[in-house]
Design an enzyme around this catalytic site. Structure first.
Site, PDB file in Angstrom:
ATOM      1  N   HIS A 113       1.369  -0.333 -10.412  1.00 18.59           N
ATOM      2  CA  HIS A 113       0.388  -1.122  -9.654  1.00 18.59           C
ATOM      3  C   HIS A 113      -0.003  -2.390 -10.420  1.00 18.59           C
ATOM      4  O   HIS A 113      -1.173  -2.644 -10.719  1.00 18.59           O
ATOM      5  CB  HIS A 113      -0.866  -0.304  -9.337  1.00 18.59           C
ATOM      6  CG  HIS A 113      -1.594  -0.818  -8.119  1.00 18.59           C
ATOM      7  ND1 HIS A 113      -2.226   0.017  -7.227  1.00 18.59           N
ATOM      8  CD2 HIS A 113      -1.783  -2.080  -7.650  1.00 18.59           C
ATOM      9  CE1 HIS A 113      -2.776  -0.712  -6.261  1.00 18.59           C
ATOM     10  NE2 HIS A 113      -2.524  -1.986  -6.498  1.00 18.59           N
ATOM     11  N   ARG A 141       0.853  -1.183   0.000  1.00 19.70           N
ATOM     12  CA  ARG A 141       0.000   0.000   0.000  1.00 19.70           C
ATOM     13  C   ARG A 141       0.894   1.240   0.000  1.00 19.70           C
ATOM     14  O   ARG A 141       1.834   1.333   0.796  1.00 19.70           O
ATOM     15  CB  ARG A 141      -0.917   0.016   1.236  1.00 19.70           C
ATOM     16  CG  ARG A 141      -1.980  -1.081   1.220  1.00 19.70           C
ATOM     17  CD  ARG A 141      -3.050  -0.783   0.183  1.00 19.70           C
ATOM     18  NE  ARG A 141      -4.045  -1.835   0.092  1.00 19.70           N
ATOM     19  CZ  ARG A 141      -4.031  -2.799  -0.808  1.00 19.70           C
ATOM     20  NH1 ARG A 141      -3.022  -2.909  -1.657  1.00 19.70           N
ATOM     21  NH2 ARG A 141      -5.013  -3.687  -0.859  1.00 19.70           N
TER      22      ARG A 141
END
Length: 310
Positions: free
Chosen positions: A273, A225
């Site tokens: 990502h 994260r």
């Protein structure tokens, strides 16, 4: 009839309709009505992603569970209208992708491949890396993904320490927990892998103070994260030499803005990502299994504990 509402813009209906229908058939769920437009009061299950237009769950009075297509639930948990059981996505395809990303980049840093890429001018530099057994690795986060990555690295011969906020025992790993355990885990980490969920207890965990605990010249991988890391502190640690390199797949703001200092930093690699993308084929099977469980009155897989935030 079991009414299933598909409520996700990303990933979308075109990607998931066929895999979901096939997974329902495979699970013996022949009486599923899968649509994007069920009347709220008729919905039994919601297949969901936070980017959906659906943000108010109040009308879904008969919904038995909200089944997320995302592994992270920090964007869903704060929604006070969502009182139904919430299940996060733990997808075997996602796990495989994460293991491959972490293992590949850990080996890249361990072998210092970037050094040889930077020295292609004809100079013969024999820089020999240590063996894996001489390169301690720490994985912060021992959930499904963290354990899978830690075990993969341990099989390659790395001494792996895993840290979690609450005690866990994992065969083949040194496991630590709590604040003192975190200090110990960081103090030996020549390669640090971040796979913690994002909660108020983990936000900004990797900052100037914790980076200073790492051995000088450590490398950091963050496929977990973005807000786990204080951006400015990471750049400062790289500039000072405290950190050698960082490879980052997640960020506070995504897509990463064009003018962000991470893009141009010579010791940072940005990936967009992609470490653990949900795979429609395998994720659909997880959704189908949870609906089967719901109908059989069995416990759901991967149900979120809202008090812990994951």
């Amino acid at each position: 009839m079991i009414n299933v509402l598909f409520a996700s813009r990303s990933p979308g209906w075109d990607s998931y309709e066929a895999p979901l229908r096939a997974a329902f058939d495979r699970a013996g769920l022949s009486d599923i009505d899968l649509r994007t437009d069920h009347a709220p009061e008729t919905v039994d299950y919601i297949v969901y992603a936070p980017k959906s237009d659906l943000q108010d769950f109040t009308p879904y009075v008969n919904c038995k569970a909200v089944l997320s297509l995302w592994a992270g639930v920090e964007k869903i948990v704060p929604n006070t209208t969502l009182i139904q059981p919430l299940c996060r996505m733990v997808d075997p395809g996602m796990t495989s992708g994460m293991v491959e990303w972490v293992t590949g980049h850990a080996l890249r840093h361990h072998l210092d491949i970037d050094f040889f890429l930077d020295h292609q001018s004809g100079e013969w530099i024999q820089k020999v890396p240590p063996l894996a057994q001489e390169r301690p690795v720490t994985v912060l986060g021992l959930g499904e993904l963290g354990q899978a990555c830690a075990k993969s690295l341990a099989r390659l011969g790395f001494p792996v320490t895993g840290w979690s906020r609450t005690p866990k025992e994992v065969s083949g790993l040194t496991t630590l927990s709590g604040p003192e355990g975190l200090k110990q885990a960081l103090s030996s980490a020549q390669i640090l892998v971040l796979l913690l969920p994002l909660t108020e207890g983990t936000r900004d965990l990797i900052n100037a103070e914790t980076l200073a605990l790492l051995p000088k010249g450590a490398c950091l991988l963050n496929p977990g994260r973005g807000p786990l890391v204080v951006d400015a502190d990471l750049v400062a640690a790289l500039d000072s030499g405290q950190l050698h390199r960082a490879t980052l797949d997640v960020f506070r703001e995504e897509p990463l803005p064009r003018d962000h200092p991470f893009w141009g930093h010579p010791r940072i690699t940005v990936s967009p990502h992609i470490a653990a993308e949900t795979r429609a084929l395998t994720a659909a099977r997880v959704i189908a299994e949870n609906i089967r469980r719901g109908e059989a009155k069995e416990p759901f897989l991967y149900q979120v504990d809202r008090t812990r935030g994951y």
